[in-house]
Write a protein that holds these residues in place. Structure first.
Motif, mmCIF file in Angstrom:
data_model
loop_
_atom_site.group_PDB
_atom_site.id
_atom_site.type_symbol
_atom_site.label_atom_id
_atom_site.label_comp_id
_atom_site.label_asym_id
_atom_site.label_seq_id
_atom_site.Cartn_x
_atom_site.Cartn_y
_atom_site.Cartn_z
ATOM 1 N N ILE A 193 -80.258 15.842 -10.569
ATOM 2 C CA ILE A 193 -80.434 15.994 -9.121
ATOM 3 C C ILE A 193 -79.342 16.884 -8.537
ATOM 4 O O ILE A 193 -79.608 17.767 -7.718
ATOM 5 C CB ILE A 193 -80.459 14.615 -8.434
ATOM 6 N N GLY A 194 -78.105 16.684 -8.973
ATOM 7 C CA GLY A 194 -77.022 17.541 -8.494
ATOM 8 C C GLY A 194 -77.204 18.982 -8.929
ATOM 9 O O GLY A 194 -77.015 19.924 -8.139
ATOM 10 N N THR A 195 -77.592 19.199 -10.192
ATOM 11 C CA THR A 195 -77.800 20.546 -10.708
ATOM 12 C C THR A 195 -78.933 21.252 -9.979
ATOM 13 O O THR A 195 -78.871 22.470 -9.740
ATOM 14 C CB THR A 195 -78.109 20.500 -12.222
ATOM 15 N N SER A 196 -79.963 20.499 -9.610
ATOM 16 C CA SER A 196 -81.098 21.107 -8.902
ATOM 17 C C SER A 196 -80.669 21.711 -7.577
ATOM 18 O O SER A 196 -81.209 22.744 -7.150
ATOM 19 C CB SER A 196 -82.194 20.057 -8.671
ATOM 20 N N ARG A 197 -79.680 21.131 -6.932
ATOM 21 C CA ARG A 197 -79.224 21.655 -5.641
ATOM 22 C C ARG A 197 -78.495 22.991 -5.813
ATOM 23 O O ARG A 197 -78.565 23.858 -4.945
ATOM 24 C CB ARG A 197 -78.306 20.632 -4.953
ATOM 25 N N ILE A 198 -77.804 23.133 -6.933
ATOM 26 C CA ILE A 198 -77.138 24.407 -7.229
ATOM 27 C C ILE A 198 -78.182 25.452 -7.612
ATOM 28 O O ILE A 198 -78.161 26.586 -7.118
ATOM 29 C CB ILE A 198 -76.119 24.233 -8.361
ATOM 30 N N TYR A 199 -79.095 25.079 -8.482
ATOM 31 C CA TYR A 199 -80.135 26.002 -8.944
ATOM 32 C C TYR A 199 -80.959 26.531 -7.774
ATOM 33 O O TYR A 199 -81.288 27.735 -7.728
ATOM 34 C CB TYR A 199 -81.045 25.278 -9.941
ATOM 35 N N LEU A 200 -81.308 25.648 -6.839
ATOM 36 C CA LEU A 200 -82.152 26.042 -5.712
ATOM 37 C C LEU A 200 -81.385 26.773 -4.620
ATOM 38 O O LEU A 200 -81.966 27.203 -3.626
ATOM 39 C CB LEU A 200 -82.840 24.800 -5.128
ATOM 40 N N GLY A 201 -80.078 26.922 -4.789
ATOM 41 C CA GLY A 201 -79.282 27.747 -3.893
ATOM 42 C C GLY A 201 -78.887 27.110 -2.578
ATOM 43 O O GLY A 201 -78.515 27.821 -1.638
ATOM 44 N N VAL A 202 -78.923 25.790 -2.489
ATOM 45 C CA VAL A 202 -78.605 25.136 -1.215
ATOM 46 C C VAL A 202 -77.254 24.417 -1.239
ATOM 47 O O VAL A 202 -76.841 23.853 -0.225
ATOM 48 C CB VAL A 202 -79.721 24.143 -0.810
#
Length: 217
Positions: free
Chosen positions: A174-183
């Motif tokens: 979940i934390g990595t997804s926020r970085i990947y999605l650029g937010v």
């Protein structure tokens, strides 16, 4: 129904709380002094170079289960199981305080730091400030609290290892997804983990004190 012990040594809980508080303080200092840019940019580059349609769908899924209605649904299911299946009541309050307190703490910290979100290669839109990551704090607090409450009901060592591994993977994803999605910046996510670690350790420490007090009465 009598609960199987999930007691965490009070000294360990306090030590974890202090270490995580120091970790958050260090990240917050770097963010305030703009000394974290190289770290953020390096991690962002490494994660976003994995971009593909399939990876984007996966990251959107992990972001989705870490926010809004999915979190509420997970909490309600957990509360139903705790109350109706396992016969617990005190644990319901612990879970509610852990998750809601984390959300409130995140809102206060975002207001204090007022860090703008990254603007480069943003795949989805997000409002509000960036530091610390709300998704990361919510995921950490929710899955850490659930792991703590379920731990004593898992009879085997393998089952407990799998429980920790699954919770850890969900928190990291979940934390990595926020970085990947650029937010979010990576430092937003790491800061969120540290603060939630501090908050959860404090919650567990107080919970164990209350539990111990009730057993001696």
């Amino acid at each position: 129904m009598k609960q199987t012990s999930t007691k965490l040594p009070i000294s360990l809980a306090l030590l974890t709380c202090i270490v995580c508080a120091l970790g958050f303080g260090l990240i917050a200092l770097w963010v305030s002094d703009h000394q974290v840019r190289h770290f953020d940019q390096k991690i962002i580059t490494n994660i976003q170079q994995l971009e593909s349609p399939a990876m984007t769908r996966l990251m959107k899924f992990f972001t989705m289960i870490g926010s809004g209605i999915p979190v509420v649904i997970i909490i309600l299911i957990a509360m139903f199981v705790l109350h109706r299946v396992l016969g617990h009541r005190r644990e319901l309050l612990f879970l509610a305080i852990a998750v809601l307190g984390s959300a409130l703490l995140n809102a206060v910290l975002k207001w204090l730091f007022q860090r703008a979100r990254p603007e480069i290669n943003r795949i989805i839109e997000a409002n509000g400030y960036s530091f610390p990551s709300g998704h990361s704090m919510t995921a950490f607090s929710m899955y850490a609290a659930l792991t703590f409450l379920v731990w004593g009901h898992v009879p085997s060592r393998l089952g407990r290892i799998l429980l920790i591994v699954l919770s850890s993977l969900l928190i990291i994803a979940i934390g990595t997804s926020r970085i990947y999605l650029g937010v979010h910046y990576p430092s937003d996510v790491v800061g969120g983990y540290f603060m939630s670690g501090c908050w959860m350790a404090a919650c567990i420490w107080f919970y164990q004190r209350i539990l111990a007090s009730s057993l001696t009465q």
